[in-house]
Write a protein that holds these residues in place. Structure first.
Motif, short mmCIF file in Angstrom:
data_model
loop_
_atom_site.label_atom_id
_atom_site.label_comp_id
_atom_site.label_asym_id
_atom_site.label_seq_id
_atom_site.Cartn_x
_atom_site.Cartn_y
_atom_site.Cartn_z
N HIS A 89 0.82 -1.21 0.00
CA HIS A 89 0.00 0.00 0.00
C HIS A 89 0.85 1.27 0.00
O HIS A 89 0.38 2.33 -0.39
CB HIS A 89 -0.91 0.03 1.23
N ASP A 111 -2.78 -8.76 0.90
CA ASP A 111 -1.73 -7.75 0.90
C ASP A 111 -0.37 -8.44 0.87
O ASP A 111 -0.29 -9.67 0.80
CB ASP A 111 -1.85 -6.82 2.11
N ALA A 311 -3.31 0.75 -2.62
CA ALA A 311 -4.10 0.43 -1.44
C ALA A 311 -5.57 0.25 -1.76
O ALA A 311 -6.35 -0.20 -0.90
CB ALA A 311 -3.95 1.53 -0.38
#
Length: 382
Positions: A89, A111, A311
């Motif tokens: 991000h 992520d 993100a």
């Protein structure tokens, strides 16, 4: 970045969610995308989730971030591991590591967690409920994989780590920079740094539980319901025993619940919004100054490239004659020219302006909305 000589079809058929796989350096040229000092700097930021694990071999202590910069100078000789979530991000070069794994649908990607460990550092034998690709970025790490675990697998008592009480290693590999280890859900694994400057990039995936889906879906439906929508029985007949809940009443009540749950279009719309909700919604990515429609047209006319925020989460669902675009928990119906744009922005992290120049105001308006939300931005010249 791409994976050279990697057979996606073979991997999905024989390994995905089935068994671990070691992939020896498949990159045409592996370059570690992040400096350890940059990772430590992120761990000091209040909006970034991080942990520092001190110790090894059954005596682990955990400190949660944000960490003070001076903390790193006081670590001493004891093995340590710094873990920072969602580094993709904040660091575009790390976000690029997701691209080679996009043969898995985007909505499944969570992520990239990055860890930095000194010699002997690790977090102990454990298992996860999701798939993970463990990319060795720098240094070396010895990985062991073991048994298939479940909710009944005994754990050691620890407030912050889910450590397995029993670990039966079945395979062991020493990973060098650029090597990748794929670990399916619930497979026990344990990684220990061999030497200092060990960096590992964990590309993690999401796997919502049945209870999680039902709980969030029902919460969303209840919030939108009218309190006047109630059970009624205008054709009520006298019962021989007033204590009985009749079959007719049960059928009506069951239908009230199930008919709402069974609406596939409503579920699709809800899941599109739910699955694209940012992992850290409290982080504000909106621009300092709102972007106007005139600025959008000017940027496009000048050839400014459109870039997605790493993100942000983008997905779309086919809906009738068009698609519904979902971005960061918001939905945007896209028809005609907007549909083509929605498909393209979901497929590409960078969009060249030429494809937008001839688009109508509806596309430009959508670009403006996404830019003001912070989901996309026009690339600035260095």
């Amino acid at each position: 970045m791409t994976l050279d000589h990697f057979d996606v079809a073979l991997f999905l058929r024989d390994y995905w969610q089935k068994k671990p796989l070691l992939i020896r350096n498949p990159w045409s040229q592996w370059i570690n995308p992040l400096d350890p000092d940059e990772l430590a700097g992120l761990a000091c930021e209040p909006e970034v989730e991080s942990r520092l694990v001190i110790g090894a071999q059954g005596s682990w202590a955990v400190e949660h971030g944000p960490l003070a910069e001076a903390r790193f100078a006081k670590l001493g000789q004891e093995p340590s591991t710094l873990l920072v979530q969602a580094v993709d991000h904040h660091v575009p070069q790390v976000a690029e590591l997701i691209a080679p794994f996009r043969f898995i649908p985007d909505w499944r990607i969570d992520d990239i967690m990055v860890s930095y460990a000194t010699d002997g550092g690790g977090v102990g034998p454990h298992f996860d409920q999701y798939d993970v690709f463990l990319i060795q970025g720098n240094g070396r790490r010895r990985w062991r994989v073991g048994q298939l675990c479940d909710a009944d697998s005994p754990l050691l008592p620890h407030e912050d780590l889910r450590l397995l009480a029993n670990f039966d290693a079945t395979d062991e590999w020493l990973l060098e920079p650029g090597d990748i280890l794929y670990v399916p859900p619930r497979i026990a694994h344990d990684g220990v740094a061999v030497g200092d400057d060990c960096m590992t990039y964990s590309v993690g995936f999401r796997a919502p539980s049945r209870s999680e889906l039902i709980a969030h879906y029902v919460d969303d439906m209840v919030a939108a319901m009218d309190d006047d929508d109630r059970y009624c029985d205008p054709e009520l007949a006298q019962q021989s025993n007033p204590g009985e809940i009749s079959a007719k009443a049960l059928a009506t009540l069951h239908h009230m619940v199930c008919a709402t749950l069974a609406d596939p279009q409503r579920f699709a719309r809800w899941f599109g919004e739910y699955s694209t909700t940012p992992k850290y919604p409290e982080v504000d990515w909106t621009p300092d100054e709102p972007v106007s429609i005139e600025e959008v047209r000017l940027h496009l006319a000048n050839g400014t490239t459109l870039v997605r925020n790493p993100a942000s989460r983008f997905s779309f669902i086919q809906a009738g004659t068009g698609v519904d675009l979902f971005v960061d928990g918001r939905s945007f119906p896209c028809r005609d020219e907007c549909e083509a744009f929605a498909r393209k922005i979901c497929a590409e992290s960078r969009l060249v302006p030429g494809v937008l120049l001839s688009r109508p105001d509806s596309v430009h308006l959508l670009v403006m909305q996404l830019a003001n939300h912070g989901a996309i931005a026009f690339e600035q010249d260095d």
